[in-house]
Scaffold this active site. Structure first.
Site, PDB file in Angstrom:
ATOM      1  N   GLY A  20      -5.574  -8.680  -9.256  1.00 33.36           N
ATOM      2  CA  GLY A  20      -4.377  -9.231  -9.875  1.00 33.36           C
ATOM      3  C   GLY A  20      -4.279 -10.737  -9.786  1.00 33.36           C
ATOM      4  O   GLY A  20      -5.279 -11.461  -9.875  1.00 33.36           O
ATOM      5  N   ASP A  67      -3.576  -6.909   7.348  1.00 26.87           N
ATOM      6  CA  ASP A  67      -2.240  -6.578   6.864  1.00 26.87           C
ATOM      7  C   ASP A  67      -1.343  -7.776   7.140  1.00 26.87           C
ATOM      8  O   ASP A  67      -1.226  -8.214   8.289  1.00 26.87           O
ATOM      9  CB  ASP A  67      -1.731  -5.339   7.597  1.00 26.87           C
ATOM     10  CG  ASP A  67      -0.369  -4.867   7.118  1.00 26.87           C
ATOM     11  OD1 ASP A  67       0.371  -5.668   6.515  1.00 26.87           O
ATOM     12  OD2 ASP A  67      -0.035  -3.696   7.363  1.00 26.87           O
ATOM     13  N   VAL A  68      -0.707  -8.317   6.106  1.00 24.16           N
ATOM     14  CA  VAL A  68       0.097  -9.536   6.282  1.00 24.16           C
ATOM     15  C   VAL A  68       1.313  -9.321   7.167  1.00 24.16           C
ATOM     16  O   VAL A  68       1.926 -10.293   7.619  1.00 24.16           O
ATOM     17  CB  VAL A  68       0.565 -10.117   4.932  1.00 24.16           C
ATOM     18  CG1 VAL A  68      -0.626 -10.557   4.098  1.00 24.16           C
ATOM     19  CG2 VAL A  68       1.450  -9.136   4.178  1.00 24.16           C
ATOM     20  N   ASN A  94       0.744 -14.497  -1.785  1.00 26.19           N
ATOM     21  CA  ASN A  94       0.814 -13.689  -3.002  1.00 26.19           C
ATOM     22  C   ASN A  94       0.978 -12.203  -2.706  1.00 26.19           C
ATOM     23  O   ASN A  94       1.560 -11.481  -3.513  1.00 26.19           O
ATOM     24  CB  ASN A  94      -0.459 -13.915  -3.830  1.00 26.19           C
ATOM     25  CG  ASN A  94      -0.633 -12.894  -4.922  1.00 26.19           C
ATOM     26  OD1 ASN A  94       0.088 -12.875  -5.908  1.00 26.19           O
ATOM     27  ND2 ASN A  94      -1.594 -11.992  -4.734  1.00 26.19           N
ATOM     28  N   TYR A 161      12.571  -5.242  -3.729  1.00 20.62           N
ATOM     29  CA  TYR A 161      11.810  -6.384  -4.232  1.00 20.62           C
ATOM     30  C   TYR A 161      12.716  -7.594  -4.432  1.00 20.62           C
ATOM     31  O   TYR A 161      12.366  -8.720  -4.073  1.00 20.62           O
ATOM     32  CB  TYR A 161      11.140  -6.002  -5.548  1.00 20.62           C
ATOM     33  CG  TYR A 161      10.140  -6.996  -6.075  1.00 20.62           C
ATOM     34  CD1 TYR A 161       8.907  -7.165  -5.453  1.00 20.62           C
ATOM     35  CD2 TYR A 161      10.411  -7.737  -7.222  1.00 20.62           C
ATOM     36  CE1 TYR A 161       7.977  -8.063  -5.954  1.00 20.62           C
ATOM     37  CE2 TYR A 161       9.486  -8.632  -7.733  1.00 20.62           C
ATOM     38  CZ  TYR A 161       8.275  -8.798  -7.097  1.00 20.62           C
ATOM     39  OH  TYR A 161       7.362  -9.686  -7.595  1.00 20.62           O
ATOM     40  N   THR A 196      -1.155  -6.947 -14.931  1.00 19.51           N
ATOM     41  CA  THR A 196      -1.899  -6.475 -13.764  1.00 19.51           C
ATOM     42  C   THR A 196      -1.611  -4.988 -13.556  1.00 19.51           C
ATOM     43  O   THR A 196      -0.718  -4.412 -14.187  1.00 19.51           O
ATOM     44  CB  THR A 196      -1.490  -7.235 -12.493  1.00 19.51           C
ATOM     45  OG1 THR A 196      -0.120  -6.914 -12.171  1.00 19.51           O
ATOM     46  CG2 THR A 196      -1.648  -8.738 -12.666  1.00 19.51           C
ATOM     47  N   MET A 198      -0.164  -3.688 -11.063  1.00 18.93           N
ATOM     48  CA  MET A 198       1.185  -3.540 -10.529  1.00 18.93           C
ATOM     49  C   MET A 198       2.225  -3.558 -11.635  1.00 18.93           C
ATOM     50  O   MET A 198       3.108  -2.696 -11.698  1.00 18.93           O
ATOM     51  CB  MET A 198       1.490  -4.642  -9.519  1.00 18.93           C
ATOM     52  CG  MET A 198       2.830  -4.455  -8.820  1.00 18.93           C
ATOM     53  SD  MET A 198       3.283  -5.828  -7.721  1.00 18.93           S
ATOM     54  CE  MET A 198       4.020  -6.973  -8.913  1.00 18.93           C
TER      55      MET A 198
END
Length: 271
Positions: A20, A67-68, A94, A161, A196, A198
């Site tokens: 993406g 993993d962020v 991102n 989100y 993308t 997503m």
């Protein structure tokens, strides 16, 4: 090397870099000479993506499966970037999840809802926390947080989100306010709607035929990395809508492109 600013000597860390927007940004930076470290959870796909970027551009790349939202994993990844490529001069946050279904908040799965918020808030916080000391020590650096129009307005079906992206705007401004004295700049960059996996999975985009060009996102990130938009630090820019030449020539003032309450009138005491 691709035309445009020469980013040779810059070390960039891009999260969500295996696919993406993150994948486009990683290659766009590498094509202009930057060394690029990509971070994502899926090790195999990430390594393939970073190898492909290196082959296409000749740039040095590094794959960092992590993993962020895991502090230890983030700290280890940033340390590995510094060891292999050098100190991070550009951080692009991102990576992030999105609501699994378009439902009102009270119908959302609580664990999935919270995972989305964590990815959009805890992730950028942990990456900034790990990277910023090095930027401060170096006398400067830049952070780009991938924002969204949903961060500036409410949404009935993407409450996680929306909440996460709004909080991320506050993180960006906090980095700007605390970091500007040390040469650190921070930006909210909304990519619009890029085609993308997503966005294709989101019912709200079913039937969409007009998409933001990935190159428009890359061009904004490159301009920020090159220091061409430093006057926009702490503010919101939008790929596919904002004209890059206009941004370069404009110095915003006051609360322009910042998230603020709107007074109800001239007598509003909060105004």
């Amino acid at each position: 090397m691709t035309s445009g600013p020469d980013l040779t000597g810059l070390v960039a860390l891009v999260t969500g870099a295996s696919a993406g927007i993150g994948r486009y940004v990683a290659e766009g930076l590498a094509a202009r000479g930057a060394a690029v470290a990509g971070l994502a959870r899926g090790a195999g796909r990430l390594r393939t993506a970073m190898d492909d970027v290196a082959a296409a551009t000749g740039a040095r790349t590094l794959a960092l499966p992590a993993d962020v939202t895991d502090p230890a994993a983030v700290d280890a990844a940033v340390a590995e970037v510094a060891r292999v490529l050098g100190p991070v001069g550009l951080l692009v946050n991102n990576a992030g999840l999105i609501d699994a279904a378009e439902v009102p908040l009270w119908e959302a799965d609580p664990d999935q809802w919270w995972a989305v918020v964590e990815s959009q808030v805890r992730g950028p916080f942990l990456l900034a926390r790990a990277v910023l000391p090095g930027m401060v020590a170096a006398g400067g650096g830049r952070v780009v947080d991938l924002a969204s129009g949903i961060s500036t307005r409410a949404n009935p079906h993407y409450s996680a989100y929306s909440a996460g992206k709004t909080a991320q705007v506050r993180i960006t401004e906090a980095v700007h306010l605390a970091g500007s004295a040390h040469g650190v700049r921070a930006f909210d960059l909304a990519p619009g709607v890029v085609d993308t996996a997503m966005t294709r999975a989101m019912p709200m985009h079913t039937g969409r035929t007009e998409w933001t060009r990935p190159q428009d996102v890359v061009d904004l990130v490159v301009a920020i990395a090159a220091g061409e938009l430093d006057q926009w630090s702490g503010r919101f820019v939008r790929a596919g809508v904002d004209d890059l030449d206009t941004l370069r020539a404009t110095t915003p003032t006051g609360d322009a492109r910042r998230l603020r309450l709107v007074p109800y009138g001239d007598t509003d005491p909060l105004g």
